[in-house]
Design a protein around this motif. Structure first.
Motif, short mmCIF file in Angstrom:
data_model
loop_
_atom_site.label_atom_id
_atom_site.label_comp_id
_atom_site.label_asym_id
_atom_site.label_seq_id
_atom_site.Cartn_x
_atom_site.Cartn_y
_atom_site.Cartn_z
N ASP A 137 0.57 3.56 2.11
CA ASP A 137 0.95 3.73 3.53
C ASP A 137 2.22 2.95 3.86
OD1 ASP A 137 -1.15 5.45 4.08
OD2 ASP A 137 -2.45 3.87 4.88
N ASP A 138 2.32 1.70 3.36
CA ASP A 138 3.51 0.87 3.60
C ASP A 138 4.76 1.58 3.10
OD1 ASP A 138 1.86 -1.25 4.48
OD2 ASP A 138 1.90 -2.25 2.52
N THR A 166 0.84 -1.19 0.00
CA THR A 166 0.00 0.00 0.00
C THR A 166 0.88 1.25 0.00
OG1 THR A 166 -0.11 0.20 2.40
CG2 THR A 166 -1.78 -1.21 1.33
N LYS A 188 2.73 10.69 1.46
CA LYS A 188 1.71 9.83 0.85
C LYS A 188 1.09 10.51 -0.37
CE LYS A 188 -0.23 8.73 4.96
NZ LYS A 188 -1.27 8.23 5.86
N ALA A 203 5.62 4.95 4.92
CA ALA A 203 6.18 4.71 6.25
C ALA A 203 7.61 4.18 6.16
CB ALA A 203 5.30 3.72 7.01
#
Length: 157
Positions: A28-29, A26, A38, A32
């Motif tokens: 988000d993955d 994702t 993002k 991070a």
């Protein structure tokens, strides 16, 4: 020559996906793991999906993955997909760089075009698989856990 932040993030995204061969990732993955925006990754993901470098899956269990094997994706192709042009000086721009007094007899423009082509030729000598060759170390640094056995594939030189 300098690549844009857009290309830098796109290369990082592609490397992350190359390391996650066993499933979807994702935004988000990736954000991070690298500590990057993002919002930028969403735009890059959309563009790389449109250009056929990644596949995106919508929905709650969705995400993204490489559209092809990492060994068949050349680094030069990723950079070409991300950079608007390789006009190193104004006279190389599509508009023709009006205003240069020596343009009709200029050898510099040809030399810079040759240098840009050589830069891309070198990048074409590397695949995404080459970039993710130190698989174990990269996965650890990015916090990627996977069920796939951790192996370092032999480089394709």
């Amino acid at each position: 020559m300098r690549l844009t932040v857009y290309s830098d993030y796109a290369l990082r995204l592609m490397m992350y996906l190359g390391l996650r061969r066993d499933g979807l990732s994702t935004i988000d993955d990736v954000a991070a793991a690298y500590g990057i925006s993002k919002a930028h990754l969403m735009k890059i993901t959309h563009d790389l999906g449109r250009k056929g470098l990644i596949e995106t899956v919508r929905g709650r269990q969705g995400g993204m993955r490489l559209a092809e094997r990492a060994s068949s994706i050349r680094v030069g192709d990723i950079v070409r997909a991300c950079e608007p042009d390789f006009a190193l000086v104004p006279c190389m721009e599509a508009e023709g760089g009006s205003g240069c007094a020596v343009l009709p007899a200029c050898v510099l423009k040809r030399a810079l075009a040759t240098a840009a082509a050589a830069f891309l030729d070198v990048l074409d000598g590397y695949t995404l698989e080459d970039l993710v060759g130190p698989t174990v170390a990269l996965r650890q640094l990015l916090g990627i856990e996977t069920s796939e056995p951790l192996q370092n594939p032999a480089p394709n030189y």
